[in-house]
Design a protein around this motif. Sequence first.
Motif, PDB file in Angstrom:
ATOM      1  N   MET A  90       0.822  -1.232   0.000  1.00 16.62           N
ATOM      2  CA  MET A  90       0.000   0.000   0.000  1.00 16.62           C
ATOM      3  C   MET A  90       0.847   1.269   0.000  1.00 16.62           C
ATOM      4  SD  MET A  90      -0.927  -2.457   2.202  1.00 16.62           S
ATOM      5  CE  MET A  90      -0.441  -1.721   3.739  1.00 16.62           C
ATOM      6  N   PHE A  91       1.959   1.249   0.752  1.00 13.30           N
ATOM      7  CA  PHE A  91       2.740   2.465   0.902  1.00 13.30           C
ATOM      8  C   PHE A  91       3.858   2.550  -0.140  1.00 13.30           C
ATOM      9  CE2 PHE A  91       1.098   1.545   5.294  1.00 13.30           C
ATOM     10  CZ  PHE A  91      -0.025   2.328   5.109  1.00 13.30           C
ATOM     11  N   TYR A  92       3.849   1.620  -1.081  1.00 11.39           N
ATOM     12  CA  TYR A  92       4.567   1.764  -2.345  1.00 11.39           C
ATOM     13  C   TYR A  92       3.670   2.511  -3.329  1.00 11.39           C
ATOM     14  CZ  TYR A  92       6.421   0.519  -6.945  1.00 11.39           C
ATOM     15  OH  TYR A  92       6.888   0.566  -8.239  1.00 11.39           O
ATOM     16  N   HIS A  93       2.397   2.120  -3.387  1.00 16.41           N
ATOM     17  CA  HIS A  93       1.475   2.720  -4.349  1.00 16.41           C
ATOM     18  C   HIS A  93       0.991   4.105  -3.917  1.00 16.41           C
ATOM     19  CE1 HIS A  93       1.265  -0.829  -6.843  1.00 16.41           C
ATOM     20  NE2 HIS A  93       1.010  -1.586  -5.792  1.00 16.41           N
ATOM     21  N   ALA A  94       0.728   4.300  -2.623  1.00 14.96           N
ATOM     22  CA  ALA A  94       0.114   5.554  -2.168  1.00 14.96           C
ATOM     23  C   ALA A  94       0.934   6.798  -2.540  1.00 14.96           C
ATOM     24  CB  ALA A  94      -0.142   5.502  -0.670  1.00 14.96           C
ATOM     25  N   PRO A  95       2.266   6.811  -2.346  1.00  8.87           N
ATOM     26  CA  PRO A  95       3.021   7.997  -2.776  1.00  8.87           C
ATOM     27  C   PRO A  95       3.003   8.181  -4.287  1.00  8.87           C
ATOM     28  CG  PRO A  95       4.293   6.704  -1.198  1.00  8.87           C
ATOM     29  CD  PRO A  95       3.127   5.860  -1.609  1.00  8.87           C
ATOM     30  N   LYS A  96       3.059   7.076  -5.035  1.00 14.19           N
ATOM     31  CA  LYS A  96       3.047   7.172  -6.489  1.00 14.19           C
ATOM     32  C   LYS A  96       1.724   7.711  -7.011  1.00 14.19           C
ATOM     33  CE  LYS A  96       6.581   3.684  -7.447  1.00 14.19           C
ATOM     34  NZ  LYS A  96       7.503   4.691  -8.037  1.00 14.19           N
ATOM     35  N   GLU A  97       0.647   7.463  -6.265  1.00 14.59           N
ATOM     36  CA  GLU A  97      -0.661   7.991  -6.647  1.00 14.59           C
ATOM     37  C   GLU A  97      -0.885   9.409  -6.131  1.00 14.59           C
ATOM     38  OE1 GLU A  97      -3.939   5.373  -5.739  1.00 14.59           O
ATOM     39  OE2 GLU A  97      -2.800   3.585  -6.321  1.00 14.59           O
ATOM     40  N   GLY A  98       0.089   9.958  -5.416  1.00 13.57           N
ATOM     41  CA  GLY A  98      -0.031  11.316  -4.898  1.00 13.57           C
ATOM     42  C   GLY A  98      -0.958  11.443  -3.704  1.00 13.57           C
ATOM     43  N   LEU A  99      -1.165  10.348  -2.969  1.00 15.56           N
ATOM     44  CA  LEU A  99      -2.090  10.363  -1.838  1.00 15.56           C
ATOM     45  C   LEU A  99      -1.423  10.866  -0.565  1.00 15.56           C
ATOM     46  CD1 LEU A  99      -3.657   6.810  -2.402  1.00 15.56           C
ATOM     47  CD2 LEU A  99      -4.332   8.981  -3.445  1.00 15.56           C
ATOM     48  N   ILE A 100      -0.165  10.513  -0.373  1.00 16.37           N
ATOM     49  CA  ILE A 100       0.567  10.901   0.827  1.00 16.37           C
ATOM     50  C   ILE A 100       1.914  11.489   0.429  1.00 16.37           C
ATOM     51  CG2 ILE A 100      -0.547   9.246   2.360  1.00 16.37           C
ATOM     52  CD1 ILE A 100       1.847   7.419   2.035  1.00 16.37           C
ATOM     53  N   ASP A 101       2.448  12.312   1.306  1.00 12.74           N
ATOM     54  CA  ASP A 101       3.737  12.948   1.095  1.00 12.74           C
ATOM     55  C   ASP A 101       4.776  12.258   1.973  1.00 12.74           C
ATOM     56  OD1 ASP A 101       5.923  14.539   0.763  1.00 12.74           O
ATOM     57  OD2 ASP A 101       4.947  16.414   1.344  1.00 12.74           O
ATOM     58  N   PRO A 102       5.651  11.437   1.392  1.00  9.59           N
ATOM     59  CA  PRO A 102       6.640  10.731   2.215  1.00  9.59           C
ATOM     60  C   PRO A 102       7.546  11.665   3.003  1.00  9.59           C
ATOM     61  CG  PRO A 102       6.544   9.794   0.015  1.00  9.59           C
ATOM     62  CD  PRO A 102       5.744  11.065  -0.025  1.00  9.59           C
ATOM     63  N   ALA A 103       7.761  12.875   2.486  1.00 11.46           N
ATOM     64  CA  ALA A 103       8.655  13.822   3.174  1.00 11.46           C
ATOM     65  C   ALA A 103       8.075  14.302   4.491  1.00 11.46           C
ATOM     66  CB  ALA A 103       8.936  15.014   2.266  1.00 11.46           C
ATOM     67  N   CYS A 104       6.776  14.100   4.692  1.00  7.73           N
ATOM     68  CA  CYS A 104       6.112  14.491   5.940  1.00  7.73           C
ATOM     69  C   CYS A 104       5.536  13.280   6.660  1.00  7.73           C
ATOM     70  CB  CYS A 104       4.991  15.489   5.648  1.00  7.73           C
ATOM     71  SG  CYS A 104       5.533  17.004   4.854  1.00  7.73           S
ATOM     72  N   SER A 105       6.036  12.100   6.335  1.00  4.43           N
ATOM     73  CA  SER A 105       5.472  10.868   6.877  1.00  4.43           C
ATOM     74  C   SER A 105       6.515  10.088   7.651  1.00  4.43           C
ATOM     75  CB  SER A 105       4.904  10.001   5.740  1.00  4.43           C
ATOM     76  OG  SER A 105       3.872  10.686   5.054  1.00  4.43           O
ATOM     77  N   LEU A 106       6.038   9.242   8.560  1.00  2.00           N
ATOM     78  CA  LEU A 106       6.953   8.488   9.426  1.00  2.00           C
ATOM     79  C   LEU A 106       6.368   7.116   9.738  1.00  2.00           C
ATOM     80  CD1 LEU A 106       9.042   9.816  12.343  1.00  2.00           C
ATOM     81  CD2 LEU A 106       7.554   7.854  12.779  1.00  2.00           C
ATOM     82  N   GLN A 107       7.254   6.129   9.781  1.00  2.00           N
ATOM     83  CA  GLN A 107       6.876   4.757  10.135  1.00  2.00           C
ATOM     84  C   GLN A 107       7.583   4.373  11.426  1.00  2.00           C
ATOM     85  OE1 GLN A 107       8.205   3.115   6.300  1.00  2.00           O
ATOM     86  NE2 GLN A 107       6.072   2.673   5.818  1.00  2.00           N
ATOM     87  N   LEU A 108       6.839   3.775  12.345  1.00  2.00           N
ATOM     88  CA  LEU A 108       7.379   3.484  13.678  1.00  2.00           C
ATOM     89  C   LEU A 108       7.168   2.014  14.030  1.00  2.00           C
ATOM     90  CD1 LEU A 108       7.110   5.710  16.792  1.00  2.00           C
ATOM     91  CD2 LEU A 108       6.579   3.293  17.003  1.00  2.00           C
ATOM     92  N   GLY A 109       8.228   1.397  14.573  1.00  2.00           N
ATOM     93  CA  GLY A 109       8.148   0.011  15.025  1.00  2.00           C
ATOM     94  C   GLY A 109       8.694  -0.988  14.035  1.00  2.00           C
ATOM     95  N   ILE A 110       9.253  -0.524  12.915  1.00  3.50           N
ATOM     96  CA  ILE A 110       9.697  -1.404  11.832  1.00  3.50           C
ATOM     97  C   ILE A 110      10.818  -2.320  12.330  1.00  3.50           C
ATOM     98  CG2 ILE A 110      10.595  -1.491   9.486  1.00  3.50           C
ATOM     99  CD1 ILE A 110       7.795  -0.167   9.811  1.00  3.50           C
TER     100      ILE A 110
END
Length: 306
Positions: A166-186
């Motif tokens: 999902m979070f491979y496709h979502a940035p490519k579709e312009g849904l989320i901005d990775p530069a303002c996003s964070l993943q926790l617990g990986i």
Amino acid sequence: MSTLADHPDYSLYSNANTFLRQALDHRPALSSADVVITGLPFDLATTGRSGARLGPDAVRRASVNLAWEEKRWPWDFKLLERIGLVDAGDLVFDCGEQAQFTQRVEDYATSLLKAGKTMLSLGGDHFVTLPLLRAHAKHHGKMALLHFDAHTDSYSAGSRYDHGTMFYHAPKEGLIDPACSLQLGIRTDYEKANHPFEVINADHANNLSIEQIVQQIRQRIGDKPLYLSFDIDCLDPAYAPGTGTPVGGGLSTNRILQILRGLQGVNIIGMDVVEVAPAYDNSEVTALAAATIAVELLHLWAVKHR
């Protein structure tokens, strides 16, 4: 004949079919509620153990353990006096129809957001977040994402319906901005060199102070509209065994709750709790953790919006 209304204090588990025992409304867009709970009983995108389709029902039933407490510790207000909450039940789709489910989630969420509602969705496997993001982006524009998980779910390899992409496709579709996003617990492998998201891995999340983690999250997301997605396998299997892809070395429930409480004031515009698979649970511990996290998210939303 004695009825439920005659003995409200003795009926906690009777007819316990909705989240926090709130009203069931199959036409939530027309209700006066601020926040709509929706179950998304889907696990056709699962790559590990199946069973997350039964997650929404398990989380609702576990939430009964939280319904008796009018004011949730340590919050200083009564949630249901501050916000209107309704449970819309589960989204209906034809069994096995992945494409139909995906479109129905997007259409349903779009209609709720257009009506001015905020959504708290209960999965289901994590793929359900992608159509939810599509609907939210139509309404709010490109968003920040705060993603709690053991996995980045940003893998390019996978089928069209895959809870790891999902979070491979979502940035490519312009849904989320990775530069303002964070993943926790990986705590599973990913391609670090080209990874677009900031990551607080599980070791850092367990070793940093709560204040350091909260500060890092706030600096990353700023005041952008924020979609918060919580995969229950962010928790260590000791605290959440009932999930399809458990990974050792995760966070405790208490640590997660402290992090969430530290985020008061962030601009949450949508949220989900996913990947509860009750067939692998023990004593409802995973379902209760998910329900507790969902209630904390509602409090966070209430602080900002009501």
